[in-house]
Design a protein around this motif. Structure first.
Motif, PDB file in Angstrom:
ATOM      1  N   SER A   2       2.709  -9.180   1.057  1.00  0.00           N
ATOM      2  CA  SER A   2       1.258  -9.257   1.134  1.00  0.00           C
ATOM      3  C   SER A   2       0.800  -9.270   2.585  1.00  0.00           C
ATOM      4  O   SER A   2       1.449  -9.839   3.452  1.00  0.00           O
ATOM      5  N   SER A   3      -0.359  -8.659   2.822  1.00  0.00           N
ATOM      6  CA  SER A   3      -0.899  -8.592   4.180  1.00  0.00           C
ATOM      7  C   SER A   3      -1.690  -9.839   4.541  1.00  0.00           C
ATOM      8  O   SER A   3      -2.068 -10.011   5.684  1.00  0.00           O
ATOM      9  N   GLY A   4      -1.970 -10.696   3.567  1.00  0.00           N
ATOM     10  CA  GLY A   4      -2.786 -11.878   3.817  1.00  0.00           C
ATOM     11  C   GLY A   4      -4.269 -11.617   3.633  1.00  0.00           C
ATOM     12  O   GLY A   4      -5.082 -12.525   3.708  1.00  0.00           O
ATOM     13  N   VAL A   5      -4.643 -10.368   3.392  1.00  0.00           N
ATOM     14  CA  VAL A   5      -6.033 -10.001   3.158  1.00  0.00           C
ATOM     15  C   VAL A   5      -6.402 -10.443   1.744  1.00  0.00           C
ATOM     16  O   VAL A   5      -5.656 -10.200   0.801  1.00  0.00           O
ATOM     17  N   GLU A  58     -12.463  11.282   1.862  1.00  0.00           N
ATOM     18  CA  GLU A  58     -11.314  12.177   2.001  1.00  0.00           C
ATOM     19  C   GLU A  58     -10.236  11.619   2.917  1.00  0.00           C
ATOM     20  O   GLU A  58      -9.067  11.983   2.785  1.00  0.00           O
ATOM     21  N   LYS A  59     -10.618  10.728   3.852  1.00  0.00           N
ATOM     22  CA  LYS A  59      -9.658  10.283   4.864  1.00  0.00           C
ATOM     23  C   LYS A  59      -9.566   8.765   4.985  1.00  0.00           C
ATOM     24  O   LYS A  59      -9.200   8.249   6.036  1.00  0.00           O
ATOM     25  N   ASP A  60      -9.911   8.051   3.921  1.00  0.00           N
ATOM     26  CA  ASP A  60      -9.833   6.594   3.969  1.00  0.00           C
ATOM     27  C   ASP A  60      -9.434   6.069   2.591  1.00  0.00           C
ATOM     28  O   ASP A  60      -9.764   6.674   1.576  1.00  0.00           O
ATOM     29  N   CYS A  61      -8.749   4.962   2.568  1.00  0.00           N
ATOM     30  CA  CYS A  61      -8.264   4.372   1.322  1.00  0.00           C
ATOM     31  C   CYS A  61      -9.334   3.496   0.676  1.00  0.00           C
ATOM     32  O   CYS A  61     -10.204   2.958   1.359  1.00  0.00           O
ATOM     33  N   ARG A  62      -9.219   3.340  -0.632  1.00  0.00           N
ATOM     34  CA  ARG A  62     -10.122   2.486  -1.404  1.00  0.00           C
ATOM     35  C   ARG A  62      -9.384   1.970  -2.633  1.00  0.00           C
ATOM     36  O   ARG A  62      -8.404   2.544  -3.081  1.00  0.00           O
ATOM     37  N   TRP A  63      -9.933   0.889  -3.193  1.00  0.00           N
ATOM     38  CA  TRP A  63      -9.567   0.447  -4.534  1.00  0.00           C
ATOM     39  C   TRP A  63     -10.846   0.560  -5.339  1.00  0.00           C
ATOM     40  O   TRP A  63     -11.945   0.422  -4.803  1.00  0.00           O
ATOM     41  N   ALA A  64     -10.713   0.784  -6.623  1.00  0.00           N
ATOM     42  CA  ALA A  64     -11.901   0.859  -7.470  1.00  0.00           C
ATOM     43  C   ALA A  64     -11.549   0.402  -8.877  1.00  0.00           C
ATOM     44  O   ALA A  64     -10.396   0.476  -9.303  1.00  0.00           O
ATOM     45  N   LEU A  82     -10.941  -0.563 -18.786  1.00  0.00           N
ATOM     46  CA  LEU A  82     -11.116  -0.775 -17.356  1.00  0.00           C
ATOM     47  C   LEU A  82      -9.895  -0.225 -16.629  1.00  0.00           C
ATOM     48  O   LEU A  82      -8.763  -0.624 -16.907  1.00  0.00           O
ATOM     49  N   CYS A  83     -10.147   0.691 -15.710  1.00  0.00           N
ATOM     50  CA  CYS A  83      -9.077   1.344 -14.959  1.00  0.00           C
ATOM     51  C   CYS A  83      -9.141   0.912 -13.496  1.00  0.00           C
ATOM     52  O   CYS A  83     -10.192   1.025 -12.862  1.00  0.00           O
ATOM     53  N   PHE A  84      -8.027   0.432 -12.984  1.00  0.00           N
ATOM     54  CA  PHE A  84      -7.908   0.087 -11.569  1.00  0.00           C
ATOM     55  C   PHE A  84      -7.355   1.310 -10.858  1.00  0.00           C
ATOM     56  O   PHE A  84      -6.304   1.832 -11.231  1.00  0.00           O
ATOM     57  N   ILE A  85      -8.075   1.771  -9.847  1.00  0.00           N
ATOM     58  CA  ILE A  85      -7.688   2.987  -9.142  1.00  0.00           C
ATOM     59  C   ILE A  85      -7.346   2.652  -7.697  1.00  0.00           C
ATOM     60  O   ILE A  85      -8.121   1.991  -7.001  1.00  0.00           O
ATOM     61  N   VAL A  86      -6.171   3.085  -7.285  1.00  0.00           N
ATOM     62  CA  VAL A  86      -5.738   2.935  -5.903  1.00  0.00           C
ATOM     63  C   VAL A  86      -5.866   4.316  -5.269  1.00  0.00           C
ATOM     64  O   VAL A  86      -5.144   5.242  -5.633  1.00  0.00           O
ATOM     65  N   TRP A  87      -6.806   4.457  -4.359  1.00  0.00           N
ATOM     66  CA  TRP A  87      -7.069   5.735  -3.699  1.00  0.00           C
ATOM     67  C   TRP A  87      -6.475   5.687  -2.296  1.00  0.00           C
ATOM     68  O   TRP A  87      -6.903   4.904  -1.451  1.00  0.00           O
ATOM     69  N   SER A  88      -5.451   6.492  -2.065  1.00  0.00           N
ATOM     70  CA  SER A  88      -4.767   6.537  -0.779  1.00  0.00           C
ATOM     71  C   SER A  88      -4.531   8.001  -0.412  1.00  0.00           C
ATOM     72  O   SER A  88      -3.425   8.527  -0.589  1.00  0.00           O
ATOM     73  N   PRO A  89      -5.579   8.670   0.080  1.00  0.00           N
ATOM     74  CA  PRO A  89      -5.469  10.112   0.318  1.00  0.00           C
ATOM     75  C   PRO A  89      -4.437  10.456   1.394  1.00  0.00           C
ATOM     76  O   PRO A  89      -4.192   9.671   2.312  1.00  0.00           O
ATOM     77  N   ASN A  96      -3.660   2.579   7.893  1.00  0.00           N
ATOM     78  CA  ASN A  96      -4.585   2.242   6.814  1.00  0.00           C
ATOM     79  C   ASN A  96      -3.862   2.221   5.467  1.00  0.00           C
ATOM     80  O   ASN A  96      -4.057   1.312   4.657  1.00  0.00           O
ATOM     81  N   LYS A  97      -3.021   3.205   5.218  1.00  0.00           N
ATOM     82  CA  LYS A  97      -2.262   3.248   3.965  1.00  0.00           C
ATOM     83  C   LYS A  97      -1.371   2.013   3.826  1.00  0.00           C
ATOM     84  O   LYS A  97      -1.247   1.451   2.738  1.00  0.00           O
ATOM     85  N   MET A  98      -0.762   1.599   4.928  1.00  0.00           N
ATOM     86  CA  MET A  98       0.121   0.428   4.888  1.00  0.00           C
ATOM     87  C   MET A  98      -0.666  -0.846   4.580  1.00  0.00           C
ATOM     88  O   MET A  98      -0.227  -1.672   3.781  1.00  0.00           O
ATOM     89  N   ILE A  99      -1.827  -1.001   5.202  1.00  0.00           N
ATOM     90  CA  ILE A  99      -2.654  -2.188   4.952  1.00  0.00           C
ATOM     91  C   ILE A  99      -3.110  -2.210   3.493  1.00  0.00           C
ATOM     92  O   ILE A  99      -3.040  -3.240   2.823  1.00  0.00           O
ATOM     93  N   PHE A 100      -3.561  -1.073   2.986  1.00  0.00           N
ATOM     94  CA  PHE A 100      -4.025  -1.010   1.598  1.00  0.00           C
ATOM     95  C   PHE A 100      -2.884  -1.267   0.620  1.00  0.00           C
ATOM     96  O   PHE A 100      -3.050  -1.986  -0.358  1.00  0.00           O
ATOM     97  N   ALA A 101      -1.729  -0.689   0.885  1.00  0.00           N
ATOM     98  CA  ALA A 101      -0.586  -0.883  -0.013  1.00  0.00           C
ATOM     99  C   ALA A 101      -0.155  -2.351  -0.042  1.00  0.00           C
ATOM    100  O   ALA A 101       0.128  -2.904  -1.109  1.00  0.00           O
TER     101      ALA A 101
END
Length: 138
Positions: A2-5, A58-64, A82-89, A96-101
């Motif tokens: 975990s990143s602690g976030v 297009e160039k940033d990660c999100r969760w939804a 309810l669908c959890f979506i991990v968006w990591s383009p 950024n991908k590492m922090i989101f993951a």
């Protein structure tokens, strides 16, 4: 690892509003500017799936979390999942991908009632068909 976030209280409140109020259709989450917490970036009542997908950068990660409504074949009725979506383009930065993951579980485990999860790196992986396949998988 975990990143602690951690998610803010607003993240949890918007999820509960989506889950129980059936007014919202989706909530998009991201990192705060200082990258120390998970925040709500958008909550919407718009039921148009294409509008939801257009909100993903297009160039940033999100969760939804998306409240996916679909009709079962054979006249078995309408369902919602309810669908959890991990968006990591692919075009997002490696950092950024590492922090989101590493932060995904911090938000995912706090959102009780998610039926399915989709991880996508390209817009072709976030389609109604992909959600339908995941939502109806036994």
């Amino acid at each position: 690892m975990s990143s602690g976030v951690q998610p803010t209280q607003e993240c949890l409140e918007k999820f509960q509003e989506l889950k129980t109020g059936k007014k919202l259709t989706y909530v998009i989450y991201g990192l705060s500017e200082d990258k120390r917490s998970i925040v709500v970036l958008k909550a919407s009542e718009d039921k148009d799936f294409d509008s939801f997908v257009a909100e993903l950068p297009e160039k940033d990660c999100r969760w939804a979390v998306y409240d996916f409504e679909f009709t079962l074949p054979g006249g078995e009725g309408v369902r919602n999942k309810l669908c959890f979506i991990v968006w990591s383009p692919d075009d997002a930065s490696v950092k950024n991908k590492m922090i989101f993951a590493s932060s995904k579980e911090a938000i995912r485990r706090r959102l009780d009632g998610i039926h399915t999860e989709i991880q996508a790196t390209d817009f072709s992986e976030i389609t109604k068909d992909a959600l339908f396949e995941k939502a109806t998988r036994k």
